[in-house]
Design a protein around this motif. Structure first.
Motif, mmCIF file in Angstrom:
data_model
loop_
_atom_site.group_PDB
_atom_site.id
_atom_site.type_symbol
_atom_site.label_atom_id
_atom_site.label_comp_id
_atom_site.label_asym_id
_atom_site.label_seq_id
_atom_site.Cartn_x
_atom_site.Cartn_y
_atom_site.Cartn_z
ATOM 1 N N VAL A 164 -51.125 -8.795 2.290
ATOM 2 C CA VAL A 164 -51.083 -9.550 3.369
ATOM 3 C C VAL A 164 -49.537 -9.902 3.989
ATOM 4 O O VAL A 164 -49.377 -10.144 5.186
ATOM 5 N N THR A 165 -49.018 -10.528 2.853
ATOM 6 C CA THR A 165 -47.580 -11.041 3.223
ATOM 7 C C THR A 165 -46.672 -9.941 3.938
ATOM 8 O O THR A 165 -45.990 -10.319 4.952
ATOM 9 N N VAL A 166 -46.897 -8.703 3.447
ATOM 10 C CA VAL A 166 -46.084 -7.546 4.045
ATOM 11 C C VAL A 166 -46.627 -7.457 5.331
ATOM 12 O O VAL A 166 -45.757 -7.183 6.316
ATOM 13 N N GLU B 150 -47.960 -9.685 7.449
ATOM 14 C CA GLU B 150 -47.088 -10.764 8.211
ATOM 15 C C GLU B 150 -45.841 -10.378 8.647
ATOM 16 O O GLU B 150 -45.495 -10.503 9.892
ATOM 17 N N MET B 151 -45.082 -10.097 7.739
ATOM 18 C CA MET B 151 -43.596 -9.800 7.821
ATOM 19 C C MET B 151 -43.233 -8.820 9.024
ATOM 20 O O MET B 151 -42.675 -8.946 9.919
ATOM 21 N N ILE B 152 -44.379 -7.536 8.748
ATOM 22 C CA ILE B 152 -44.024 -6.726 9.593
ATOM 23 C C ILE B 152 -44.653 -7.025 10.998
ATOM 24 O O ILE B 152 -43.757 -6.713 12.273
ATOM 25 N N GLN C 205 -44.328 -9.997 12.302
ATOM 26 C CA GLN C 205 -43.438 -10.981 12.885
ATOM 27 C C GLN C 205 -42.169 -10.081 13.613
ATOM 28 O O GLN C 205 -41.540 -10.401 14.520
ATOM 29 N N ALA C 206 -41.753 -9.073 12.742
ATOM 30 C CA ALA C 206 -40.682 -8.236 13.438
ATOM 31 C C ALA C 206 -40.999 -7.516 14.547
ATOM 32 O O ALA C 206 -40.013 -7.473 15.444
ATOM 33 N N TRP C 207 -41.961 -6.835 14.581
ATOM 34 C CA TRP C 207 -42.548 -5.728 15.503
ATOM 35 C C TRP C 207 -43.260 -6.142 16.458
ATOM 36 O O TRP C 207 -43.591 -5.442 17.677
ATOM 37 N N PRO D 253 -44.453 -9.513 17.499
ATOM 38 C CA PRO D 253 -44.473 -11.115 17.498
ATOM 39 C C PRO D 253 -45.640 -11.732 18.502
ATOM 40 O O PRO D 253 -46.339 -12.651 18.082
ATOM 41 N N SER E 246 -48.376 -14.464 17.135
ATOM 42 C CA SER E 246 -48.549 -15.664 17.357
ATOM 43 C C SER E 246 -49.982 -15.832 17.953
ATOM 44 O O SER E 246 -50.659 -16.842 17.996
ATOM 45 N N ALA E 247 -50.619 -14.858 18.725
ATOM 46 C CA ALA E 247 -52.077 -14.769 19.082
ATOM 47 C C ALA E 247 -53.112 -15.003 18.113
ATOM 48 O O ALA E 247 -54.024 -15.550 18.276
ATOM 49 N N PRO F 115 -52.669 -15.000 7.840
ATOM 50 C CA PRO F 115 -52.809 -15.116 6.291
ATOM 51 C C PRO F 115 -53.927 -15.474 5.606
ATOM 52 O O PRO F 115 -54.195 -15.155 4.469
#
Lengths: 194, 181, 192
Positions: free
Chosen positions: A79-81, A83-85, A87-89, A91, A95-96, A102
């Motif tokens: 899940v953390t991975v 999240e980061m992916i 956020q990076a590609w 975004p 945010s929607a 999480p």
């Protein structure tokens, strides 16, 4: 049990939303439109596929007494991975969907499949189970999102079918989520037993 | 596998190390793209909310928590953009960049980050600039207030809390503008 | 003081965690078949949520943020919650068997109750101060308990009604929850 039947079972006979009634929070919280519902389904599918395969791969080296904590760690890291992916590609999508990304960690579907399936079957079959259940979840969320968006806003996937002022806003709001899901489960029950 | 203290410790340590390594690598790989995504979104937002300009740079402001940018065209100041926020959104902090011309008239805004309900509060990015409605705030030069609080801005249907937070963020930005001297 | 009162009322009625934030739905549907278990679950969640929020707040502000490890928030929080629930279970079993008999069966379910992790994450996102966080967590949990008890009361009546076969069980419960959510929307007019 063949690979194919494992997939179809996940979509129909063991549909996580309509039959197993699992993972209700994202099901209600992210289906105010067809697109967000489908995105949430796909995000869950991705994590479920990875976690099922990883857990199945390590199932023989994990002692029974600590298997639940290990499952939780594996799921939480994927899940953390994710999240980061996102956020990076992706975004905007990230945010929607907000807090529900999480919260995939505590989606009972993931831990449930890890315990009931992946910890007992080989990697290939666990992957199929992940795809089946994940697809079943995605289809269910897309269906709920489509109904809510159509009735509440007059559109499907953002395509305006009738003016949004004719829509009943209540279907986009919280009560509509519960009511639409209730009737869709009933419809699924009816069709399965018809 | 049988659960003895040794196997349990070994497997938990092993998995913790593996997970730590994977997360570290992914964080390293995504750190730059995340920053770039944020920067790119900001550049795009600036273009949308400000009058035409050549460049923008961080400017001076009395406010301690907000960042102010001054946009210039041919060496002339054409407007300000303020990185503002409100912590009173339905789902926490709402980050907004607001654009103003040199007279302090709101020329545009863009919601940069939020955790509002999809389909409700999340609509604020379009809602407050739909022209010809009771909730178009572009072109306003006075502090915003939603109708429920006695103001004249229609709140998003079903998302009064979001609307209040939005007004608060914009008002905060306006206060951070350099005072006319 | 007035500020805290407003947080409490908002968290219980206006932004009820079940009816407007869609968190903790699984136990809401699963453990609301009778009043006794609804009360038990509600109390257990209140207890865990308060302790978990305190623990994750300290973790966030004294470990994760100073070390620049914000990105492992999700995994760190869920581990703290899981360990905490396990510890509570052990302590409760040893020190107060009466309480354990009443609440014990609900504890394992709470680790995967998304309301607990959800509140921890919301508190971190909103950057609440410590006391504010605890007040918010307890009030949210009370809102959850209220929703659970009201719903259990209705479901006990629902058992006696002749419902069309495909609607029996969860579907009719969900539709009922929808109508309750509609009622709770009335509170959103409260200006605090």
């Amino acid at each position: 049990m063949s690979a194919l039947s494992t997939i179809t079972d996940g979509i129909v006979k063991r549909n996580p939303t309509f039959v197993l009634i699992l993972g209700m929070c994202p099901t209600l919280g992210t289906t105010s439109s067809a697109l967000t519902g489908m995105s949430m389904g796909l995000a869950t599918l991705a994590v479920l596929l990875c976690s099922n395969m990883a857990i199945s791969a390590i199932r023989k080296i994990v002692p029974d007494a600590v298997r639940i904590p290990v499952f939780i760690i594996v799921i939480a890291s994927f899940v953390t991975v994710l999240e980061m992916i996102m956020q990076a590609w992706l975004p905007a999508l990230y945010s929607a969907l907000g807090i529900f990304i999480p919260l995939i960690v505590v989606n009972c579907i993931l831990l449930g499949r890890a315990e009931a399936f992946a910890s007992k079957n080989d990697v290939l079959l666990s992957a199929c189970d992940g795809i089946g259940i994940g697809t079943g979840f995605t289809l269910a969320l897309t269906a709920i999102g489509t109904v809510r968006e159509l009735l509440g806003n007059g559109s499907v996937f953002g395509l305006q079918l009738f003016d949004s002022s004719f829509g009943a806003l209540v279907f986009v709001l919280a009560p509509g989520a519960f009511i639409v899901l209730g009737f869709l489960i009933a419809l699924f029950n009816y069709l399965r037993h018809a | 596998m049988k659960s003895t203290l040794t196997t349990m410790t070994l497997s938990l340590t092993g998995i913790a190390l593996a997970v730590g390594a994977i997360l570290g690598v992914v964080h390293y790989a995504t750190e730059k793209p995340i920053e770039q995504a944020v920067a790119k979104a900001k550049d795009a937002a600036m273009g949308e909310i400000l009058p035409p300009f050549d460049s923008y740079a961080a400017g001076e402001t009395d406010s301690e928590e907000l960042t102010l940018y001054t946009a210039t065209k041919d060496g002339q100041q054409v407007g300000y953009a303020v990185d503002t926020y409100s912590d009173n959104g339905f789902g926490g902090r709402i980050g907004i960049v607001a654009g103003f011309d040199t007279a302090g008239v709101l020329t545009g805004y863009r919601v940069m980050s939020h955790a509002e309900t999809p389909g409700l509060g999340a609509k604020m990015d379009e809602w407050f600039r739909e022209s010809g409605t009771g909730h178009d705030v572009i072109g306003s030069s006075a502090p915003l207030k939603v109708t429920k609080d006695g103001g004249d801005v229609d709140a998003i249907t079903g998302a009064t809390i979001t609307s209040r937070a939005f007004a608060e963020a914009i008002n905060k930005a306006r206060e951070a503008l350099p005072q006319k001297r | 003081m007035l500020e805290y009162l407003s947080i409490i009322i908002t968290a219980i009625f206006v932004n009820n965690i079940v009816f407007s934030q869609f968190l903790g739905i699984c136990p809401f549907i699963g453990v609301s078949k009778n009043l006794d278990s609804a009360v038990g679950m509600g109390l257990a969640v209140t207890f865990v949520m308060a302790v978990a929020t305190a623990a994750t707040w300290l973790l966030q502000h004294y470990v994760l943020l100073p070390l620049g490890l914000g990105y492992v928030q999700t995994i760190a929080f869920i581990l703290v919650i899981a360990v905490l629930v396990q510890m509570l279970e052990i302590i409760m079993k040893k020190s107060s068997p009466g309480l354990y008999a009443a609440l014990g069966v609900f504890l394992p379910l709470i680790t995967t109750n998304c309301a607990v992790l959800g509140v921890a994450i919301i508190v971190a996102q909103k950057d609440f101060a410590f006391v504010h966080s605890i007040v918010y967590a307890v009030a949210t949990a009370l809102g959850f308990t209220l929703a659970l008890i009201v719903f259990a009361g209705i479901r006990m009546q629902l058992d006696m009604v002749d419902v069309p076969r495909p609607m029996r069980g969860v579907p009719i419960a969900l539709v009922t929850a929808g109508i309750l959510a509609l009622a709770f929307m009335g509170f959103s007019g409260l200006s605090l």
